[in-house]
Design a protein around this motif. Structure first.
Motif, PDB file in Angstrom:
ATOM      1  N   THR A 200     152.204 -36.605 -88.131  1.00 49.67           N
ATOM      2  CA  THR A 200     151.269 -35.826 -87.230  1.00 49.67           C
ATOM      3  C   THR A 200     151.466 -35.959 -85.771  1.00 49.67           C
ATOM      4  O   THR A 200     151.821 -35.129 -85.291  1.00 49.67           O
ATOM      5  N   ASP A 201     151.657 -37.156 -85.429  1.00 52.13           N
ATOM      6  CA  ASP A 201     151.751 -37.346 -83.973  1.00 52.13           C
ATOM      7  C   ASP A 201     153.267 -36.797 -83.432  1.00 52.13           C
ATOM      8  O   ASP A 201     153.225 -36.135 -82.383  1.00 52.13           O
ATOM      9  N   TYR A 202     154.246 -37.063 -84.394  1.00 48.74           N
ATOM     10  CA  TYR A 202     155.456 -36.381 -84.038  1.00 48.74           C
ATOM     11  C   TYR A 202     155.465 -34.869 -83.994  1.00 48.74           C
ATOM     12  O   TYR A 202     156.016 -34.421 -82.921  1.00 48.74           O
ATOM     13  N   VAL A 203     154.924 -34.397 -85.076  1.00 46.20           N
ATOM     14  CA  VAL A 203     155.265 -32.921 -85.430  1.00 46.20           C
ATOM     15  C   VAL A 203     154.245 -32.223 -84.216  1.00 46.20           C
ATOM     16  O   VAL A 203     154.835 -31.297 -83.384  1.00 46.20           O
ATOM     17  N   TYR A 204     152.933 -32.727 -83.726  1.00 44.31           N
ATOM     18  CA  TYR A 204     152.155 -31.908 -82.921  1.00 44.31           C
ATOM     19  C   TYR A 204     152.207 -32.453 -81.567  1.00 44.31           C
ATOM     20  O   TYR A 204     151.672 -31.842 -80.602  1.00 44.31           O
ATOM     21  N   GLY A 205     152.864 -33.520 -81.459  1.00 46.36           N
ATOM     22  CA  GLY A 205     153.279 -34.116 -79.997  1.00 46.36           C
ATOM     23  C   GLY A 205     154.446 -33.274 -79.299  1.00 46.36           C
ATOM     24  O   GLY A 205     154.714 -32.245 -79.829  1.00 46.36           O
ATOM     25  N   ASP A 252     153.498 -26.412 -92.006  1.00 42.67           N
ATOM     26  CA  ASP A 252     152.107 -26.093 -91.621  1.00 42.67           C
ATOM     27  C   ASP A 252     152.208 -25.738 -90.079  1.00 42.67           C
ATOM     28  O   ASP A 252     151.392 -24.694 -89.505  1.00 42.67           O
ATOM     29  N   PHE A 253     152.735 -26.582 -89.315  1.00 43.12           N
ATOM     30  CA  PHE A 253     152.868 -26.472 -87.901  1.00 43.12           C
ATOM     31  C   PHE A 253     153.510 -25.071 -87.520  1.00 43.12           C
ATOM     32  O   PHE A 253     152.954 -24.193 -86.713  1.00 43.12           O
ATOM     33  N   ALA A 254     154.750 -25.102 -88.392  1.00 42.61           N
ATOM     34  CA  ALA A 254     155.531 -23.731 -87.897  1.00 42.61           C
ATOM     35  C   ALA A 254     154.578 -22.238 -87.967  1.00 42.61           C
ATOM     36  O   ALA A 254     154.753 -21.523 -87.352  1.00 42.61           O
ATOM     37  N   LYS A 255     153.887 -22.396 -88.998  1.00 42.92           N
ATOM     38  CA  LYS A 255     152.821 -21.219 -89.530  1.00 42.92           C
ATOM     39  C   LYS A 255     152.202 -20.997 -88.279  1.00 42.92           C
ATOM     40  O   LYS A 255     151.671 -19.844 -88.046  1.00 42.92           O
ATOM     41  N   GLU A 256     151.576 -21.910 -87.704  1.00 46.30           N
ATOM     42  CA  GLU A 256     150.824 -21.630 -86.609  1.00 46.30           C
ATOM     43  C   GLU A 256     151.259 -21.404 -85.403  1.00 46.30           C
ATOM     44  O   GLU A 256     151.122 -20.461 -84.895  1.00 46.30           O
ATOM     45  N   ARG A 257     152.618 -21.677 -85.182  1.00 45.91           N
ATOM     46  CA  ARG A 257     153.301 -21.488 -83.982  1.00 45.91           C
ATOM     47  C   ARG A 257     153.691 -20.109 -84.097  1.00 45.91           C
ATOM     48  O   ARG A 257     153.830 -19.334 -83.046  1.00 45.91           O
ATOM     49  N   SER A 269     161.505 -21.725 -82.347  1.00 51.45           N
ATOM     50  CA  SER A 269     162.624 -22.410 -83.294  1.00 51.45           C
ATOM     51  C   SER A 269     162.792 -23.834 -82.478  1.00 51.45           C
ATOM     52  O   SER A 269     163.008 -24.962 -82.941  1.00 51.45           O
ATOM     53  N   TYR A 270     163.228 -23.605 -81.251  1.00 47.98           N
ATOM     54  CA  TYR A 270     163.661 -24.879 -80.382  1.00 47.98           C
ATOM     55  C   TYR A 270     162.607 -25.888 -80.113  1.00 47.98           C
ATOM     56  O   TYR A 270     162.800 -27.076 -80.230  1.00 47.98           O
ATOM     57  N   GLU A 271     161.236 -25.309 -79.875  1.00 45.21           N
ATOM     58  CA  GLU A 271     160.162 -26.221 -79.737  1.00 45.21           C
ATOM     59  C   GLU A 271     159.949 -26.926 -81.274  1.00 45.21           C
ATOM     60  O   GLU A 271     159.446 -28.211 -81.140  1.00 45.21           O
ATOM     61  N   LEU A 272     160.149 -26.420 -82.386  1.00 45.95           N
ATOM     62  CA  LEU A 272     160.146 -27.064 -83.700  1.00 45.95           C
ATOM     63  C   LEU A 272     161.367 -28.163 -83.887  1.00 45.95           C
ATOM     64  O   LEU A 272     161.352 -28.779 -84.999  1.00 45.95           O
ATOM     65  N   GLY A 273     162.414 -28.001 -83.045  1.00 48.60           N
ATOM     66  CA  GLY A 273     163.366 -29.126 -83.184  1.00 48.60           C
ATOM     67  C   GLY A 273     164.613 -28.625 -83.828  1.00 48.60           C
ATOM     68  O   GLY A 273     165.358 -29.259 -84.222  1.00 48.60           O
ATOM     69  N   PHE A 274     164.755 -27.209 -84.257  1.00 49.73           N
ATOM     70  CA  PHE A 274     165.876 -26.616 -84.587  1.00 49.73           C
ATOM     71  C   PHE A 274     166.807 -26.341 -83.765  1.00 49.73           C
ATOM     72  O   PHE A 274     166.255 -25.667 -82.513  1.00 49.73           O
ATOM     73  N   LYS A 275     168.046 -26.553 -83.739  1.00 45.11           N
ATOM     74  CA  LYS A 275     169.077 -26.713 -82.880  1.00 45.11           C
ATOM     75  C   LYS A 275     169.517 -25.183 -82.693  1.00 45.11           C
ATOM     76  O   LYS A 275     169.697 -24.601 -81.784  1.00 45.11           O
ATOM     77  N   TYR A 276     169.434 -24.058 -83.660  1.00 43.66           N
ATOM     78  CA  TYR A 276     169.715 -23.003 -83.692  1.00 43.66           C
ATOM     79  C   TYR A 276     168.573 -21.840 -84.425  1.00 43.66           C
ATOM     80  O   TYR A 276     168.046 -22.338 -85.384  1.00 43.66           O
ATOM     81  N   PRO A 277     168.150 -21.020 -83.900  1.00 46.02           N
ATOM     82  CA  PRO A 277     166.979 -20.136 -84.418  1.00 46.02           C
ATOM     83  C   PRO A 277     167.165 -19.627 -86.044  1.00 46.02           C
ATOM     84  O   PRO A 277     166.391 -19.611 -86.685  1.00 46.02           O
ATOM     85  N   GLN A 278     168.505 -19.389 -86.322  1.00 48.00           N
ATOM     86  CA  GLN A 278     168.548 -18.905 -87.532  1.00 48.00           C
ATOM     87  C   GLN A 278     168.456 -19.926 -88.528  1.00 48.00           C
ATOM     88  O   GLN A 278     168.389 -19.701 -89.586  1.00 48.00           O
ATOM     89  N   HIS A 279     168.570 -21.333 -88.071  1.00 42.43           N
ATOM     90  CA  HIS A 279     168.168 -22.444 -88.947  1.00 42.43           C
ATOM     91  C   HIS A 279     166.700 -22.554 -89.208  1.00 42.43           C
ATOM     92  O   HIS A 279     166.395 -22.814 -90.438  1.00 42.43           O
ATOM     93  N   PHE A 280     166.032 -22.217 -88.362  1.00 41.52           N
ATOM     94  CA  PHE A 280     164.668 -22.053 -88.653  1.00 41.52           C
ATOM     95  C   PHE A 280     164.346 -20.817 -89.479  1.00 41.52           C
ATOM     96  O   PHE A 280     163.420 -21.272 -90.296  1.00 41.52           O
ATOM     97  N   THR A 281     164.713 -19.915 -89.198  1.00 41.40           N
ATOM     98  CA  THR A 281     164.565 -18.616 -90.168  1.00 41.40           C
ATOM     99  C   THR A 281     165.067 -18.804 -91.534  1.00 41.40           C
ATOM    100  O   THR A 281     163.966 -18.641 -92.561  1.00 41.40           O
ATOM    101  N   ARG A 282     165.939 -19.684 -91.639  1.00 41.30           N
ATOM    102  CA  ARG A 282     166.418 -20.164 -93.170  1.00 41.30           C
ATOM    103  C   ARG A 282     165.419 -20.978 -93.647  1.00 41.30           C
ATOM    104  O   ARG A 282     165.229 -20.734 -94.967  1.00 41.30           O
TER     105      ARG A 282
END
Length: 298
Positions: A200-205, A252-257, A269-282
């Protein structure tokens, strides 16, 4: 002065170190008590070893973890592992029994193809197996059957029978570890709570954006556990793999964002730690069946 690391490459070498004869080139039952007193040292395994301790044996260090293990514990080592017994250089008298076997023994067999499933070979020493007297009897029966095959003349049935008994023994160890996970449920619940808080601390921090997506190994290290033991513990406690557990929290965090329309989906997508937006979409579509944009618009 740097001390030399002992490397156990062969069954014969390991057996002879403890004053035992190797009756089979690829597997041996070693009575550690036959050894002369030896200096504690760092050693690297080129073979598999299952060590049944019969007395207190000093501090064993594997990775960054120490474990003072006593009678009734069993530890497992696989090829390429580096272990040290400490204080290094101190003379001590080994006790116990070691069943050692070379990877070549099981090469090309069903056990060879399944050996990775016995994840306890990659557990740390503080995750040793603690057996009851009844369980120890079962283990010793299997070992006696293996010993009987090693000690008689080799025939065309020998290898199959040795491997069959070895596989049976490893399956019993899996059963006993399952029992240990259950009997230590209170301790493991504490670990699960710690993991959930760390996650939780990692994801929401701020760690997601600065360090990227977290790995199972990262949390195992935080909790001073081997990745395999940590993964097995999470699976048994939650019914999900550690990776699935991490991904659900991330989702869960991504759905909020995604519902925050003040930021673009690329920024999120970058804030969620994904290097590329298409990786987040997938990732998002694999988990929810819709893209982030479709989720936002709905």
């Amino acid at each position: 002065m740097e001390k030399t690391m002992v490397i156990y490459d062969t069954v014969k070498q390991y057996s002879q170190t403890f004053n035992n004869s190797a009756l089979h080139p690829l597997i041996s039952l070693v009575d550690l008590g036959k050894s002369n007193p030896l200096p504690r040292s760092k050693f690297k395994m080129g073979i598999y070893a299952i060590i049944l301790k019969e007395s207190k044996c000093g501090d064993l260090r594997y990775g960054n973890t120490y474990y003072d293990y006593d009678e009734g514990t069993i530890v497992f080592f696989a090829p390429e592992q580096i272990i040290s017994t400490e204080p290094e250089g101190e003379i001590h008298q080994p006790f116990g029994t070691a069943l050692v076997f070379h990877p070549d023994l099981i090469k090309g067999t069903s056990l060879g193809r399944q050996i990775h499933e016995f994840s306890y070979f990659s557990y740390q020493s503080n995750e040793a197996l603690h057996v009851s007297e009844r369980e120890k009897e079962t283990i010793m029966n299997c070992i006696e059957n293996i010993s009987s095959e090693i000690n008689q003349n080799i025939d065309r049935h020998s290898k199959k029978l040795i491997i069959a008994n070895l596989e049976l023994l490893l399956k019993y160890f899996s059963r006993f570890y399952d029992r240990q996970f259950i009997t230590r449920e209170e301790v493991h619940q504490g670990i699960l709570l710690q993991f959930d808080q760390l996650l939780t601390d990692y994801v929401y921090g701020k760690d997601l954006a600065t360090k990227g997506l977290p790995s199972v190994a990262y949390f195992a290290d935080c909790l001073h556990l081997s990745a395999n033991y940590f993964g097995d513990l999470i699976k048994k406690e939650t019914g999900k793999t550690a990776l699935e557990y991490i991904q659900l929290k991330l989702l869960d965090f991504a759905k909020e964002r995604v519902l925050d329309t003040t930021k673009s989906l690329s920024e999120i997508s970058y804030e969620l730690g994904f290097k590329y937006p298409q990786h987040f979409t997938r990732f998002f579509k694999q988990k929810l069946g819709v893209t982030p944009l479709e989720y936002r618009l709905n």
